[in-house]
Design a protein around this motif. Structure first.
Motif, PDB file in Angstrom:
ATOM      1  N   GLY A  38       3.536  -4.503 -26.984  1.00 38.13           N
ATOM      2  CA  GLY A  38       4.244  -4.299 -25.728  1.00 38.13           C
ATOM      3  C   GLY A  38       3.523  -3.329 -24.812  1.00 38.13           C
ATOM      4  N   ARG A  39       3.004  -2.227 -25.383  1.00 39.71           N
ATOM      5  CA  ARG A  39       2.226  -1.264 -24.594  1.00 39.71           C
ATOM      6  C   ARG A  39       0.974  -1.912 -24.018  1.00 39.71           C
ATOM      7  N   LEU A  40       0.339  -2.734 -24.832  1.00 37.52           N
ATOM      8  CA  LEU A  40      -0.870  -3.418 -24.380  1.00 37.52           C
ATOM      9  C   LEU A  40      -0.547  -4.352 -23.218  1.00 37.52           C
ATOM     10  N   PRO A 130       3.536 -13.762 -18.792  1.00 41.86           N
ATOM     11  CA  PRO A 130       2.076 -13.878 -18.722  1.00 41.86           C
ATOM     12  C   PRO A 130       1.348 -12.657 -19.270  1.00 41.86           C
ATOM     13  N   ALA A 131       1.837 -11.454 -18.997  1.00 43.07           N
ATOM     14  CA  ALA A 131       1.197 -10.247 -19.526  1.00 43.07           C
ATOM     15  C   ALA A 131       1.248 -10.243 -21.043  1.00 43.07           C
ATOM     16  N   GLN A 132       2.366 -10.714 -21.596  1.00 41.87           N
ATOM     17  CA  GLN A 132       2.498 -10.790 -23.040  1.00 41.87           C
ATOM     18  C   GLN A 132       1.467 -11.772 -23.614  1.00 41.87           C
ATOM     19  N   THR A 137      -3.674 -12.892 -26.382  1.00 42.61           N
ATOM     20  CA  THR A 137      -5.011 -13.485 -26.312  1.00 42.61           C
ATOM     21  C   THR A 137      -6.093 -12.467 -26.634  1.00 42.61           C
ATOM     22  N   ILE A 138      -5.999 -11.285 -26.046  1.00 44.89           N
ATOM     23  CA  ILE A 138      -6.988 -10.228 -26.260  1.00 44.89           C
ATOM     24  C   ILE A 138      -7.024  -9.805 -27.721  1.00 44.89           C
ATOM     25  N   VAL A 139      -5.856  -9.632 -28.332  1.00 49.72           N
ATOM     26  CA  VAL A 139      -5.805  -9.173 -29.730  1.00 49.72           C
ATOM     27  C   VAL A 139      -6.332 -10.246 -30.680  1.00 49.72           C
TER      28      VAL A 139
END
Length: 269
Positions: A38-40, A130-132, A137-139
């Motif tokens: 969530g922070r990410l 979308p941010a989630q 995706t990044i992780v």
């Protein structure tokens, strides 16, 4: 002129630290993992808003973010890998690494899918989805780059260079879903060329597109997110192992690891 650089570096550092923690296998409680994800997502949302204002495309921004944090992905040397996997070596160690990575990306997919499903059930919150998905995706990309790099350790295919150079080389290899040939300098020295940036952007967008299937009601997102990530990581592991076999004889975790690096190794920022 120093202030803008510092302003941009701080969010990247925080994002890199969070992704580094989430990429570590099995060291976080589910609640803590959800909190970090969530922070990410919040940090990435802020960056995405700035990118939109500057007219930067989402794909290019996403690739730039990942390249900035890639050197913070913790990569273990051969001896440390063997110690962390109950003394396994060779193909058995590679098997265990792939299984662990599959479990990690499946967990991220399940968490991200569950959160996205909750947002789907509450339309006012859908704008944060979308941010989630970007965070997931990044992780997932970080976990798979870590897997790819550590498989190179297992198969004794050494990639030379600074921590940042090696991080870029492993990221480029992930974008192509191929192993690195240490005897072909172009695979390392030219790793960050225009073609590779395009491949990275396309690969990240493909992963994010896959995660769009998690935008479903109830727990369908969690199930789909976990299953799709697990299958994709398994395919990556098989492709990289097939590429690396035969390039160099499988080493033992003794002499090479001790001579090259006596302790756990992490890529330099």
């Amino acid at each position: 002129m120093a202030a803008p650089d510092k302003e941009n570096a701080e969010p990247d550092r925080e994002i890199g630290e969070i992704v580094g923690k989430l990429a570590q296998p099995g060291e976080l409680e589910p609640a803590e993992r959800r909190k970090l994800l969530g922070r990410l997502a919040q940090s990435l949302a802020a960056g995405a808003r700035k990118a939109r204002k500057s007219g930067e495309s989402r794909g290019r921004w996403l690739a730039d973010v990942f390249l900035s944090i890639a050197p913070r992905i913790p990569i273990r040397d051969l001896r440390t890998l063997s110690e962390h996997h109950h003394g396994l070596t060779g193909e058995q160690l590679a098997d265990d690494l792939v299984r662990t990575a599959q479990k990690a990306t499946m967990t991220v997919g399940a968490i991200g899918g569950a959160l996205a499903a909750a947002e789907f059930a509450a339309p006012p919150l859908l704008l944060s989805a979308p941010a989630q998905l970007v965070a997931e995706t990044i992780v997932v990309a970080a976990i798979e780059v870590k897997l790819l790099a550590e498989l190179h350790e297992v198969y004794g295919v050494r990639v030379e260079g600074t921590g940042t150079q090696r991080a870029v080389a492993f990221t480029a290899a992930w974008a192509r879903q191929r192993g690195i040939d240490p005897f072909a300098p172009a695979t390392v020295t030219l790793a960050i060329g225009a073609a590779t940036k395009t491949a990275l952007r396309n690969r990240l967008l493909k992963v994010m597109g896959r995660h769009l299937t998690t935008l479903g009601p109830f727990l369908t997102g969690a199930v789909a997110g976990g299953a799709l990530n697990r299958a994709a990581t398994k395919r990556l592991g098989e492709a990289i192992r097939n590429d690396l076999r035969g390039k160099q004889t499988l080493p033992t975790p003794g002499k090479r690891a001790v001579d090259a690096d006596p302790g756990p190794k992490q890529l330099d920022p």
